[in-house]
Scaffold this motif. Structure first.
Motif, mmCIF file in Angstrom:
data_model
loop_
_atom_site.group_PDB
_atom_site.id
_atom_site.type_symbol
_atom_site.label_atom_id
_atom_site.label_comp_id
_atom_site.label_asym_id
_atom_site.label_seq_id
_atom_site.Cartn_x
_atom_site.Cartn_y
_atom_site.Cartn_z
ATOM 1 N N LYS A 110 -44.209 -6.075 -21.609
ATOM 2 C CA LYS A 110 -44.468 -5.913 -23.038
ATOM 3 C C LYS A 110 -45.688 -6.720 -23.478
ATOM 4 N N GLU A 111 -45.821 -7.942 -22.969
ATOM 5 C CA GLU A 111 -46.957 -8.795 -23.335
ATOM 6 C C GLU A 111 -48.268 -8.232 -22.777
ATOM 7 N N ALA A 112 -48.251 -7.744 -21.544
ATOM 8 C CA ALA A 112 -49.457 -7.174 -20.951
ATOM 9 C C ALA A 112 -49.898 -5.922 -21.718
ATOM 10 N N LEU A 113 -48.952 -5.101 -22.122
ATOM 11 C CA LEU A 113 -49.279 -3.927 -22.926
ATOM 12 C C LEU A 113 -49.852 -4.339 -24.274
ATOM 13 N N ARG A 114 -49.267 -5.356 -24.881
ATOM 14 C CA ARG A 114 -49.748 -5.841 -26.183
ATOM 15 C C ARG A 114 -51.208 -6.256 -26.106
ATOM 16 N N GLN A 115 -51.595 -6.815 -24.952
ATOM 17 C CA GLN A 115 -52.975 -7.258 -24.776
ATOM 18 C C GLN A 115 -53.914 -6.133 -24.327
ATOM 19 N N GLY A 116 -53.372 -4.948 -24.161
ATOM 20 C CA GLY A 116 -54.217 -3.802 -23.857
ATOM 21 C C GLY A 116 -54.408 -3.481 -22.391
ATOM 22 N N PHE A 117 -53.590 -4.059 -21.523
ATOM 23 C CA PHE A 117 -53.739 -3.807 -20.096
ATOM 24 C C PHE A 117 -52.931 -2.589 -19.660
ATOM 25 N N SER A 118 -53.357 -2.004 -18.549
ATOM 26 C CA SER A 118 -52.600 -0.921 -17.928
ATOM 27 C C SER A 118 -51.490 -1.563 -17.093
#
Length: 268
Positions: free
Chosen positions: A55-63
Motif C-alpha cells: 500500500k505504501e509503495a503504491l501511494r508513492q507511485g511505484f509499480s
C-alpha cells in the motif's frame, strides 16, 4: 499610464504563474516517470506487514507486485486491484522466476513460527532461495524484514532467529551495499485476521512513546534489556522498507528499531 502599468504587471504575473505551473507539472511528471521505472516485488505481500508495504509503495507511485503461496490478497481494499499478484512457493525457487521479470527491488516479509525445523525453513531456506534468485536475476536492491535481537530470549524460538540470521548473512554477501536488513521489535498497527481487525496499536503505540525515551544502551542490560526495545508502527516499517528499496543513498546493512524510528521522524 497607470492602467497600462497595471495591465503589464498583471500579464507578467500570469506569465510567471504559467511558468511555475508548467515547472511544477514537469517536476511531477519527472518524479512519476522515475517512480514508474522502479518495480518492487513484495514477498509475502498479502500478510500483515507485506500488505502495508504494498500500500505504501503504491501511494508513492511505484509499480508493485507480490508473490506468496496463496496468491492474491483476501482483503477487499481498493489498493489490492493495483497490485500484480503471483502465486508461488519460495521453497520451490523455480516458481519465483516469472515474478522477478523486470523487477528492480525486492522486499521480503516472509517468515513464520512453528517447530524449530519449520522456522529454519520458512525464515531461512525460503528467503535464502529468494535472495539467490534475485541476485541471479539482476535485481538492484534487496530489503528484508527481520527481527530485533532479544538476547537469551532468542533461545525460546531458536529456529526463528537461526533462519533470520542466515538470511541476513546471505543478503549481505550477495547484495553488499545494495542490501538492507530491517530489525524491528514488536510491530503495532491494525492487523486483519479473517474478518476481525486486531488493534495492536492500543498496546504498541503507548509503549513506543514511553520506551523510545530511554537511552538505547538500556537494551544491552542482560536478560531484561531487550524487553525495553520500543515497538514500532507497521506504517513506519513499511515507509522505511520502501525507502530502502528505491533510494541508493539509504543506509545498507542492518537497520535497527531506533533507525526505523529516526526515519519516521525525518519523514514526518
Amino acid at each position: 499610464m497607470f492602467r497600462s502599468l497595471i495591465r503589464t504587471r498583471s500579464q507578467s504575473l500570469v506569465t510567471m504563474s504559467s511558468i511555475n505551473q508548467r515547472g511544477s507539472a514537469r517536476l511531477l511528471s519527472e518524479a512519476a516517470g522515475s517512480h514508474s521505472r522502479d518495480k518492487i516485488l513484495v514477498l509475502g505481500g498479502n500478510g500483515y506487514v507485506g500488505s502495508h508495504i504494498c500500500k505504501e509503495a503504491l501511494r508513492q507511485g511505484f509499480s508493485v507486485s507480490s508473490l506468496s503461496r496463496s496468491g492474491r490478497s483476501s482483503l477487499h481494499d481498493s489498493w489490492v486491484d493495483d497490485v500484480t499478484w503471483h502465486q508461488g512457493d519460495l521453497l520451490s525457487p523455480e516458481s519465483l522466476k516469472p515474478a522477478l521479470e523486470g523487477i528492480t527491488s525486492v522486499i521480503s516479509c516472509v517468515g513464520g513460527f512453528g517447530s524449530n525445523s519449520h522456522m529454519v525453513r520458512i525464515n531461512g531456506t525460503a528467503n535464502i532461495n529468494a535472495v539467490k534468485a534475485a541476485a541471479e536475476g539482476g535485481v538492484k536492491r534487496f530489503v528484508y524484514i527481520s527481527a530485533a535481537d532479544y538476547g537469551v530470549i532468542n533461545n525460546l524460538i531458536r529456529g526463528y532467529f537461526q533462519g533470520k540470521r542466515a538470511t541476513e548473512a546471505e543478503i549481505l554477501e550477495k547484495f553488499g551495499n545494495r542490501g538492507t536488513v530491517l530489525r524491528p521489535g514488536f510491530i503495532h498497527g491494525t492487523r486483519q485476521v479473517g474478518s476481525i481487525k486486531l488493534p495492536l496499536s492500543l498496546i504498541g503505540a503507548p509503549l513506543e512513546m514511553v520506551l523510545k525515551l530511554f537511552p538505547k544502551g538500556v537494551t544491552k542490560i542482560p536478560v531484561i534489556g531487550p524487553l525495553l526495545i520500543p515497538p514500532v508502527s507497521v506504517k513506519s516499517v513499511a515507509g522505511t522498507a520502501v525507502k530502502a528499496a528505491v533510494d541508493p543513498e539509504f543506509a545498507s546493512g542492518v537497520v535497527d528499531v531506533y533507525q526505523i524510528l529516526q526515519h519516521k521522524t525525518n519523514s514526518s
